[in-house]
Design an enzyme around this catalytic site. Sequence first.
Site, PDB file in Angstrom:
ATOM      1  N   GLY A 171      77.351 145.214  92.389  1.00 48.54           N
ATOM      2  CA  GLY A 171      76.232 145.209  91.452  1.00 48.54           C
ATOM      3  C   GLY A 171      75.648 143.841  91.181  1.00 48.54           C
ATOM      4  O   GLY A 171      75.045 143.619  90.131  1.00 48.54           O
ATOM      5  N   GLN A 172      75.809 142.916  92.136  1.00 49.44           N
ATOM      6  CA  GLN A 172      75.203 141.589  91.926  1.00 49.44           C
ATOM      7  C   GLN A 172      73.681 141.720  91.926  1.00 49.44           C
ATOM      8  O   GLN A 172      73.105 142.321  92.836  1.00 49.44           O
ATOM      9  CB  GLN A 172      75.643 140.606  93.031  1.00 49.44           C
ATOM     10  CG  GLN A 172      75.110 139.195  92.792  1.00 49.44           C
ATOM     11  CD  GLN A 172      75.606 138.167  93.824  1.00 49.44           C
ATOM     12  OE1 GLN A 172      76.313 138.515  94.770  1.00 49.44           O
ATOM     13  NE2 GLN A 172      75.229 136.919  93.613  1.00 49.44           N
ATOM     14  N   HIS A 203      77.673 133.113  89.505  1.00 52.80           N
ATOM     15  CA  HIS A 203      77.906 132.984  88.065  1.00 52.80           C
ATOM     16  C   HIS A 203      79.199 133.681  87.704  1.00 52.80           C
ATOM     17  O   HIS A 203      79.546 134.716  88.277  1.00 52.80           O
ATOM     18  CB  HIS A 203      76.738 133.585  87.268  1.00 52.80           C
ATOM     19  CG  HIS A 203      76.304 134.939  87.721  1.00 52.80           C
ATOM     20  ND1 HIS A 203      75.506 135.130  88.829  1.00 52.80           N
ATOM     21  CD2 HIS A 203      76.561 136.172  87.227  1.00 52.80           C
ATOM     22  CE1 HIS A 203      75.289 136.423  88.988  1.00 52.80           C
ATOM     23  NE2 HIS A 203      75.921 137.085  88.040  1.00 52.80           N
TER      24      HIS A 203
END
Length: 113
Positions: free
Chosen positions: A92-93, A99
């Site tokens: 789900g990036q 980050h």
Amino acid sequence: MNCIFCDIAEEKVPAEIIYRDEHAVAFEDINPKAPVHVLVIPRKHISTVLDINENENQLVGHLFQVANVIARKKGIDEKGFRLVCNCNRDAGQTVFHIHLHLLGGRLMHWPPG
Ligand code: AMP
Ligand code: ZN
């Protein structure tokens, strides 16, 4: 290159920045999934964890140190917290600038969804 997190790091786009140093920036997630939801990013653009080079090991380690400092500052160190780094579609990036999600302030479930 068009990257929202580079723009936040360069303060071209506003964000609730809570930490900054020469190599990293941390800011509040715009759509928090927990009472504490902070994103820790390197100033250097790296798209995914697959793009981390050996000469960036220290930089990546530094992101964990920053998360450590913020977890203490936010008072979630003793109870605990979760660090998440999503890579590519199945995880789900959505923002392709690495980050660490620092999540805390509530009980975390395992396994994650
Ligand atoms: P990921 O799905 O791991 O790529 O996470 C990207 C995260 O960035 C999500 O939790 C978003 O809510 C957050 N996000 C996207 N745009 C912004 C922004 N402009 N300021 C703060 N957080 C953002
Ligand atoms: Zn970037």
